[in-house]
Design a protein around this motif. Structure first.
Motif, short mmCIF file in Angstrom:
data_model
loop_
_atom_site.label_atom_id
_atom_site.label_comp_id
_atom_site.label_asym_id
_atom_site.label_seq_id
_atom_site.Cartn_x
_atom_site.Cartn_y
_atom_site.Cartn_z
N MET A 234 21.03 97.55 90.06
CA MET A 234 19.98 96.68 89.54
C MET A 234 20.21 95.24 90.00
SD MET A 234 17.83 98.54 88.05
CE MET A 234 16.84 97.23 87.37
N ALA A 235 21.47 94.83 90.04
CA ALA A 235 21.79 93.48 90.52
C ALA A 235 21.42 93.35 92.00
CB ALA A 235 23.28 93.19 90.31
N LYS A 236 21.67 94.39 92.77
CA LYS A 236 21.30 94.37 94.19
C LYS A 236 19.80 94.16 94.36
CE LYS A 236 24.97 97.41 95.96
NZ LYS A 236 25.24 98.72 96.62
N GLN A 237 19.01 94.86 93.52
CA GLN A 237 17.57 94.73 93.60
C GLN A 237 17.11 93.32 93.28
OE1 GLN A 237 15.33 96.72 94.78
NE2 GLN A 237 13.57 95.45 94.21
N VAL A 238 17.69 92.72 92.24
CA VAL A 238 17.34 91.34 91.87
C VAL A 238 17.68 90.39 93.00
CG1 VAL A 238 17.93 89.41 90.33
CG2 VAL A 238 17.49 91.69 89.39
N CYS A 239 18.84 90.57 93.63
CA CYS A 239 19.26 89.69 94.73
C CYS A 239 18.34 89.83 95.93
CB CYS A 239 20.71 89.99 95.12
SG CYS A 239 21.91 89.54 93.84
N ARG A 240 17.93 91.06 96.22
CA ARG A 240 16.99 91.27 97.33
C ARG A 240 15.67 90.55 97.06
NH1 ARG A 240 19.37 96.60 97.68
NH2 ARG A 240 17.92 97.37 96.11
N GLU A 241 15.17 90.69 95.83
CA GLU A 241 13.91 90.03 95.47
C GLU A 241 14.05 88.51 95.51
OE1 GLU A 241 12.77 91.53 91.68
OE2 GLU A 241 12.18 93.51 92.46
N TYR A 242 15.21 88.04 95.09
CA TYR A 242 15.45 86.58 95.11
C TYR A 242 15.34 86.04 96.53
CZ TYR A 242 17.75 82.07 94.81
OH TYR A 242 18.02 80.73 94.92
N VAL A 243 15.99 86.70 97.47
CA VAL A 243 15.94 86.24 98.86
C VAL A 243 14.52 86.28 99.39
CG1 VAL A 243 16.76 86.67 101.21
CG2 VAL A 243 18.34 86.89 99.29
N ILE A 244 13.75 87.29 99.01
CA ILE A 244 12.35 87.39 99.45
C ILE A 244 11.54 86.22 98.92
CG2 ILE A 244 10.22 88.73 99.17
CD1 ILE A 244 12.01 91.26 99.21
N TYR A 245 11.68 85.92 97.63
CA TYR A 245 10.96 84.79 97.05
C TYR A 245 11.41 83.47 97.67
CZ TYR A 245 8.84 87.57 93.30
OH TYR A 245 8.08 88.47 92.59
N PHE A 246 12.71 83.33 97.88
CA PHE A 246 13.24 82.11 98.49
C PHE A 246 12.62 81.92 99.88
CE2 PHE A 246 16.95 79.18 97.86
CZ PHE A 246 16.71 78.38 98.97
N ALA A 247 12.61 82.99 100.66
CA ALA A 247 12.07 82.91 102.03
C ALA A 247 10.59 82.60 102.02
CB ALA A 247 12.34 84.23 102.75
N GLU A 248 9.84 83.16 101.06
CA GLU A 248 8.40 82.94 101.01
C GLU A 248 8.08 81.47 100.84
OE1 GLU A 248 4.91 84.44 101.79
OE2 GLU A 248 6.55 85.84 101.36
N GLY A 249 8.74 80.83 99.88
CA GLY A 249 8.50 79.41 99.65
C GLY A 249 9.00 78.55 100.79
#
Length: 326
Positions: A234-249
């Motif tokens: 679950m932590a891996k999934q949150v980290c993956r999503e975090y990087v995606i959001y970071f990259a988007e902005g």
């Protein structure tokens, strides 16, 4: 020799430091901000901290050329006023006038992320460039833009509030009144909130175990990455999503500015290449005209001293381009 004082007026702590003429940080000290009190009391304790570090270095205020203050929010740099600070609930707070009740020296005030950008430009990861973008990830997300050796503030000093760029207009509510702001997904606060939610939902997880072993149970923005590294799915999934959001902005900002270098500052920078590599991979897909060179991405080199170092240098270039100082 004349010295300068740099101060970070943070939501949690006030940090003050002394720099020599070469930009070397000689000493610093910290006290709690206790933000839910009168502004005058906060400044009083800030000035007491300055007096203490001067005494510890066997110096007096007559040895100080100027004092610089870095703080979150919108600052009137000409008059030394915090115009608006949501996280500390400050409006039209006259920092300069209040400090000068205690010290008769020039006082400069600047947004904290701009201070980090200045420090990185003059002494750190952006040294030698003409155009740089610094993203400071903390309670919110701030930024500093340096164009042709000049710090960019925008109309009414209100520019570079990157955290309030909307990336999901039906998204999470933000303190600014909008929904889906970038900092609701990519700030330290966002990561910490998600970490706490996962711990509550999965109390027997690897993440919960790691969090329980943190110093004083202090969950940080890095806790979720530690759990991911330890194998928590679950932590891996949150980290993956975090990087995606970071990259988007970040892609939105890079497409507008296309700086020579992008600096990532704040505790999240401790992730180093484990954040940079996946971030750059995503950005290569999102940046316009990606067939050409894209900016270089670096982690900040000034660490947690970036704000006070940049603040202490504010007086040195008030009437000069930054490029004239390096």
């Amino acid at each position: 020799m004349k010295y300068s004082i740099g101060i970070e007026l943070g939501v949690k702590n006030i940090v003050a430091g002394i720099l020599d003429k070469n930009g070397k940080l000689l000493r610093r000290d910290t006290i709690p901000t206790n933000k839910d009190r009168e502004f005058e009391e906060i400044i009083r304790d800030m000035c007491a901290l300055v007096s203490k570090i001067l005494s510890d270095e066997d110096l007096e205020i007559k040895n100080v050329r100027y004092i610089g203050v870095g703080c979150p929010g919108i600052t009137d740099n000409f008059n030394g006023i915090i115009l608006k600070n949501y996280t500390m609930n400050l409006s039209n707070a006259n920092v300069r006038a209040e400090i000068q009740k205690y010290f008769n020296v020039p006082v400069y005030v600047e947004n904290d992320a701009n201070c980090v950008a200045i420090a990185e430009y003059l002494l750190g990861a952006a040294y030698g460039t003409g155009n740089s973008l610094t993203i400071k990830v903390g309670v919110g997300i701030g930024g500093g833009i340096i164009l042709e050796g000049c710090i960019y503030n925008g109309l009414n000093f209100g520019g570079t509030e990157f955290g309030h760029m909307v990336i999901d207009f039906n998204g999470r509510p933000c303190i600014c009144g909008r929904k889906g702001c970038w900092e609701q997904y990519a700030s330290a606060s966002a990561l910490i909130n998600q970490t706490k939610q996962l711990i509550e939902k999965y109390p027997d997880s690897i993440l919960a175990n790691i969090a329980s072993n943190c110093c004083n149970n202090q969950i940080t923005e890095l806790t979720i990455f530690e759990a991911a590294k330890a194998g928590d799915e679950m932590a891996k999934q949150v980290c993956r999503e975090y990087v995606i959001y970071f990259a988007e902005g970040l892609a939105n900002i890079v497409n507008i500015l296309m700086p020579e270098v992008v600096i990532i500052a704040g505790p999240i920078s401790k992730l180093g290449n484990s954040l940079v590599y996946p971030l750059v991979d995503l950005l290569r897909e999102k940046i316009y005209c990606k067939e050409l060179h894209i900016p270089e991405f670096k982690m900040a080199e000034m660490g947690n001293a970036g704000i006070i170092v940049g603040a202490a240098m504010l007086g040195a270039f008030k009437d000069e381009k930054l490029s004239d100082l390096i």
